[in-house]
Scaffold this motif. Structure first.
Motif, short mmCIF file in Angstrom:
data_model
loop_
_atom_site.label_atom_id
_atom_site.label_comp_id
_atom_site.label_asym_id
_atom_site.label_seq_id
_atom_site.Cartn_x
_atom_site.Cartn_y
_atom_site.Cartn_z
N THR A 151 0.86 -1.18 0.00
CA THR A 151 0.00 0.00 0.00
C THR A 151 0.90 1.24 0.00
OG1 THR A 151 -0.04 0.11 2.41
CG2 THR A 151 -1.73 -1.26 1.33
N LEU A 152 0.32 2.40 -0.28
CA LEU A 152 1.12 3.63 -0.29
C LEU A 152 1.79 3.91 1.05
CD1 LEU A 152 -1.06 6.00 -2.53
CD2 LEU A 152 0.98 4.67 -3.15
N PRO A 153 1.08 3.73 2.19
CA PRO A 153 1.77 3.91 3.48
C PRO A 153 2.93 2.93 3.66
CG PRO A 153 -0.60 4.02 3.79
CD PRO A 153 -0.37 3.57 2.39
N GLN A 154 2.77 1.70 3.18
CA GLN A 154 3.85 0.73 3.27
C GLN A 154 5.04 1.13 2.40
OE1 GLN A 154 1.56 -2.87 2.29
NE2 GLN A 154 2.08 -3.68 4.32
N VAL A 155 4.75 1.67 1.22
CA VAL A 155 5.83 2.14 0.35
C VAL A 155 6.63 3.24 1.05
CG1 VAL A 155 6.36 3.37 -1.80
CG2 VAL A 155 4.66 1.52 -1.81
N THR A 156 5.93 4.19 1.65
CA THR A 156 6.60 5.28 2.38
C THR A 156 7.45 4.71 3.52
OG1 THR A 156 4.79 6.80 1.86
CG2 THR A 156 6.23 7.40 3.70
N HIS A 157 6.88 3.77 4.25
CA HIS A 157 7.58 3.16 5.38
C HIS A 157 8.82 2.41 4.91
CE1 HIS A 157 8.27 1.42 9.25
NE2 HIS A 157 7.87 0.21 8.91
N LEU A 158 8.70 1.69 3.78
CA LEU A 158 9.83 0.93 3.25
C LEU A 158 10.95 1.86 2.78
CD1 LEU A 158 11.23 -1.64 2.30
CD2 LEU A 158 9.89 -1.52 0.18
N LEU A 159 10.60 2.90 2.04
CA LEU A 159 11.62 3.84 1.55
C LEU A 159 12.36 4.50 2.72
CD1 LEU A 159 9.70 5.55 -1.41
CD2 LEU A 159 11.44 3.76 -1.54
N ASP A 160 11.64 4.77 3.78
CA ASP A 160 12.26 5.36 4.97
C ASP A 160 13.24 4.36 5.60
OD1 ASP A 160 12.41 7.45 7.09
OD2 ASP A 160 11.59 5.84 8.31
N ALA A 161 12.84 3.09 5.66
CA ALA A 161 13.71 2.07 6.24
C ALA A 161 14.97 1.87 5.41
CB ALA A 161 12.94 0.75 6.36
N ALA A 217 16.30 -4.10 4.90
CA ALA A 217 15.32 -3.02 5.10
C ALA A 217 13.91 -3.59 5.27
CB ALA A 217 15.37 -2.05 3.93
N ILE A 218 13.59 -4.64 4.51
CA ILE A 218 12.29 -5.30 4.66
C ILE A 218 12.15 -5.86 6.08
CG2 ILE A 218 11.00 -7.38 4.01
CD1 ILE A 218 10.50 -5.24 2.02
N GLU A 219 13.23 -6.45 6.58
CA GLU A 219 13.20 -7.00 7.94
C GLU A 219 13.04 -5.89 8.97
OE1 GLU A 219 16.82 -9.18 8.17
OE2 GLU A 219 16.11 -10.84 6.91
N ARG A 220 13.74 -4.76 8.78
CA ARG A 220 13.63 -3.64 9.72
C ARG A 220 12.23 -3.04 9.70
NH1 ARG A 220 18.62 -2.11 7.55
NH2 ARG A 220 17.61 -0.45 6.35
N SER A 221 11.65 -2.98 8.52
CA SER A 221 10.33 -2.37 8.39
C SER A 221 9.23 -3.29 8.91
CB SER A 221 10.04 -2.04 6.92
OG SER A 221 9.90 -3.23 6.16
N GLU A 222 9.55 -4.60 9.07
CA GLU A 222 8.60 -5.61 9.54
C GLU A 222 7.42 -5.78 8.57
OE1 GLU A 222 7.52 -4.53 13.53
OE2 GLU A 222 9.43 -5.27 14.35
N ILE A 223 7.68 -5.47 7.30
CA ILE A 223 6.67 -5.74 6.26
C ILE A 223 6.74 -7.22 5.92
CG2 ILE A 223 6.02 -5.33 3.86
CD1 ILE A 223 7.07 -2.48 4.17
N VAL A 224 5.61 -7.91 5.99
CA VAL A 224 5.57 -9.35 5.73
C VAL A 224 5.20 -9.59 4.26
CG1 VAL A 224 4.49 -11.54 6.34
CG2 VAL A 224 4.91 -9.81 8.11
N LEU A 225 6.07 -10.33 3.57
CA LEU A 225 5.83 -10.65 2.16
C LEU A 225 5.78 -12.17 1.99
CD1 LEU A 225 8.36 -8.17 0.51
CD2 LEU A 225 5.88 -7.92 0.62
N PRO A 226 5.01 -12.68 1.02
CA PRO A 226 4.95 -14.13 0.78
C PRO A 226 6.32 -14.65 0.36
CG PRO A 226 3.17 -12.98 -0.36
CD PRO A 226 4.11 -11.93 0.13
N ASP A 227 6.55 -15.94 0.61
CA ASP A 227 7.80 -16.56 0.19
C ASP A 227 7.98 -16.41 -1.31
OD1 ASP A 227 8.24 -17.36 2.78
OD2 ASP A 227 7.45 -19.40 2.50
N GLY A 228 9.20 -16.06 -1.70
CA GLY A 228 9.51 -15.93 -3.12
C GLY A 228 9.10 -14.61 -3.73
#
Length: 335
Positions: free
Chosen positions: A166-176, A262-273
């Motif tokens: 989502t857009l909030p997740q994109v912002t959060h990821l770029l920040d991380a 960065a994905i790990e720091r942001s704690e955004i959960v993504l499907p395997d692969g």
């Protein structure tokens, strides 16, 4: 060959081409007729090649793979990787002779691999690789029999939902990412989000691929060139980054590990692969949700088949809206 007396006459039971050749059985009223037909069979063996038994093919299956690579695979973009994978498959099957290799042998190999945790998707790719070897050898004249894997069905894959940010997740990821030490990861991520590029395509970007107002992707998975427009601010950022951090023609260095961290720091959960590929899904999903055209999206993503792009069609604002207005209950209400 043999002629036997039976209750109804004389039976000829013969294999004029020898063991493995075509077998003939026929009954006659008299022994003389049986002997005459037997003699005629012997004269036919030298005239009809189809009666002769198949010649033994004692080549190893890897010999076919070597021939495929020499005459076809060497010219493919991923030919060396496919060749190595095919050789590993043959080794796992014990590298049988060509005459002993059949569909049951591959099916058994596939079942064993599945039982130790290899994904069905992976095994379908191996099936496709080996099947294409026989198809190509037939086109080249090195294989004259039926493709042994032609009728084997691939595993049915349950389609998983594509994950997008989502857009909030994109912002959060770029920040991380910006808080990490890697100087390339942030801009590579922006390129993926802005153009739908695969991570490798963005990470390996060269200055010569950046034109006025667009990025041209040449080293693509499909081998086809595609161009995607970008905003002027992003183009300026890319050129400035190359001046400061570029490595020769390359705009970026390697940044995959930094993105994963960065994905790990942001704690955004993504499907395997779907780690970096989630960026491509995010581009495509938002493109459709904001009214983008499915054919345009196919060209941007470089899909060879529209079927692949149609996975995003359900995100379009007008998707299945007709169901709301054209069902019989709605029509009765309007009437």
């Amino acid at each position: 060959m043999a002629i036997k007396k039976t209750e109804t006459g004389w039976l000829v039971d013969a294999q004029p081409a020898g063991r493995g050749g075509k077998r003939f059985r026929k009954s006659f009223k008299t022994q003389a007729e049986a002997k005459a037909w037997e003699a005629w069979l012997k004269t036919q063996i030298n005239q009809k090649a189809e009666w002769a038994p198949d010649k033994r093919d004692i080549r190893k299956i890897t010999d076919l793979v070597d021939t495929w690579f020499q005459h076809h695979g060497v010219g493919l973009r991923s030919g060396k990787d496919t060749y190595a994978r095919l050789k590993a498959m043959m080794a796992a099957m014990g590298n049988p002779t060509v005459e002993n290799f059949d569909v049951s042998m591959f099916a058994e190999y596939r079942t064993k691999r599945l039982s130790v945790g290899i994904s069905a998707n992976n095994l379908n790719r191996e099936h496709a690789y080996l099947r294409s070897v026989f198809n190509e050898l037939e086109r080249l004249g090195f294989w004259t029999k039926e493709n042994p894997l032609a009728k084997l069905r691939q595993f049915k894959i349950t389609e998983t939902e594509l994950s997008y940010l989502t857009l909030p997740q994109v912002t959060h990821l770029l920040d991380a990412i910006s808080k990490g030490r890697n100087k390339h990861a942030l801009l590579v991520t922006k390129i993926c989000l802005a153009t739908g590029a695969r991570w490798s395509e963005a990470e390996e970007l060269r200055l010569s691929q950046i034109h006025t107002g667009l990025i041209q992707y040449a080293r693509t998975k499909s081998g086809k060139v595609r161009s995607v427009p970008i905003q002027s601010e992003l183009e300026t950022e890319l050129r400035e980054h190359h001046k400061t951090h570029g490595e020769g023609e390359r705009v970026f260095g390697y940044a995959f590990s930094a993105f994963r961290e960065a994905i790990e720091r942001s704690e955004i959960v993504l499907p395997d692969g779907q780690l970096t590929h989630a960026l491509r899904h995010t581009f495509a999903s938002h493109f459709m949700m904001n009214g983008g055209n499915i054919i345009t999206l196919q060209r941007i993503l470089g899909h060879s088949s529209l079927t692949m792009t149609m996975r995003y069609a359900h995100l379009a604002p007008e998707h299945l809206q007709e169901a709301k207005n054209l069902n019989p209950l709605a029509l009765l209400t309007l009437g």
